[in-house]
Structure formats: C-alpha cells, structure tokens
Design a protein around this motif. Sequence first.
Motif, PDB file in Angstrom:
ATOM      1  N   PRO A 152      10.597 -29.273 -12.776  1.00 28.18           N
ATOM      2  CA  PRO A 152      11.559 -28.796 -11.582  1.00 28.18           C
ATOM      3  C   PRO A 152      11.496 -29.750 -10.357  1.00 28.18           C
ATOM      4  N   HIS A 153      10.609 -30.770 -10.263  1.00 28.02           N
ATOM      5  CA  HIS A 153      10.279 -31.649  -9.204  1.00 28.02           C
ATOM      6  C   HIS A 153      10.696 -32.982  -9.297  1.00 28.02           C
ATOM      7  N   ALA A 154      11.671 -33.211 -10.195  1.00 31.55           N
ATOM      8  CA  ALA A 154      12.254 -34.552 -10.435  1.00 31.55           C
ATOM      9  C   ALA A 154      12.409 -35.036  -9.067  1.00 31.55           C
ATOM     10  N   GLN A 155      12.178 -36.441  -9.249  1.00 25.74           N
ATOM     11  CA  GLN A 155      12.627 -37.414  -7.956  1.00 25.74           C
ATOM     12  C   GLN A 155      13.484 -38.686  -7.825  1.00 25.74           C
ATOM     13  N   ALA A 156      14.572 -38.541  -6.984  1.00 30.00           N
ATOM     14  CA  ALA A 156      15.301 -39.761  -7.039  1.00 30.00           C
ATOM     15  C   ALA A 156      14.432 -40.575  -5.910  1.00 30.00           C
TER      16      ALA A 156
END
Length: 193
Positions: free
Chosen positions: A63-67
Amino acid sequence: MDASSGVMLLRPRRFGDERGWLMETWSAARAASQGIDVDFVQDNHSYSAAVGTVRGLHFQRPPHAQAKLVRCLRGAVMDYAVDVRAGSPTYGQWVSAELSAENGHQLFIPVGFAHGFVTLQPDTEIAYKCSDLYAPDCDGGLAWDDADIGIDWLLPASGPVLSDKDRALPGLAAFVSPFAYDGGPLQPLGAPV
C-alpha cells in the motif's frame, strides 16, 4: 494523459539573464494541467561518483507504492521506466530519457513502473519527489540486466558500478506484480512537455 499510466518527459521553462537562470521545478497546478495529479510527500537526493553507476530497477509495492518525479542536479543520467503493471499489453517494456543539469528535463514515473538510471558523467546528483514515504517492507525491484526486459544501458567499457542489493534483484519471470493495469499502455516518450 492519466498520471497512473503515463510516463512523461517534462521540460520546465527556464528564465535566464546575465546572472544565470531560475526554473520552477514543481507546480501542482501546472502538473494537473498536464494530467499529473499527485501529492508528493518525500524528496530524495542521490550522489554517484563514477560514470556507469546503475541504480535500479526499483519500485515500492502497495500500500505504499510511489510515483516519482526525477531530475538531475549535476552531471547526467539515462533514466529508465519499466512497465510492471499486471495485464498491461506493454508489460516489461521500457522507455528512457537523458536527464542532465544542462537540459533541466524531468521524468514523471507513475505507480506501476520500475525505475532505474545509469550515470553518464562523474559526480552526478539526482533529486526525486515521491508520492509516498519510504516503507522498507514494501521495497522491491527487478534485475537491472534482465534479458526479458532488455534495457540498452549506456555503460562504459569497465561495466556497471552496482550495489550488492541491486546485484541480487530477481528477474521479471519470477516477479508477481502487485500493480493493476489501468487501461493506458506505455507510450513512447514524445517531446518534453
């Protein structure tokens, strides 16, 4: 272009005079007009001493995906984004752009893409904005030299300079993607916007 599917090359305008120049490196309003609707919460800055330093291919899982929004402060890099969204018709394909202190270009890399770069000049520094905080338990990556991805790295004759972590990353064939395809395949990078 939907920010969730569009890797974009940005060219912020520079305002110069006899003193030098000024460049606005981030404007939420300008970005939104280009289809990038992201709240950045963390800035990172990296320094690489040697030409041929490879960092990547990295991502952060949900749940901590980054753009990310990447720019070069000193020197130059070839910056890469690899589509790792499950079900994407461009899964495993990549795009790249040269980012340098001289050209001022930036690369926007949405969630669902692995990111990496190779330094083209000594003493290179990059800075990048991230849309989520670093979460070690969500840290992930793919092998920089995976033949299934087939990146054409611009390496010196001496080969790459790599971290132990990057040497041990798995290949694409062993990767089970946690990223969903959103209907927008990876497109070739056009002229900077």
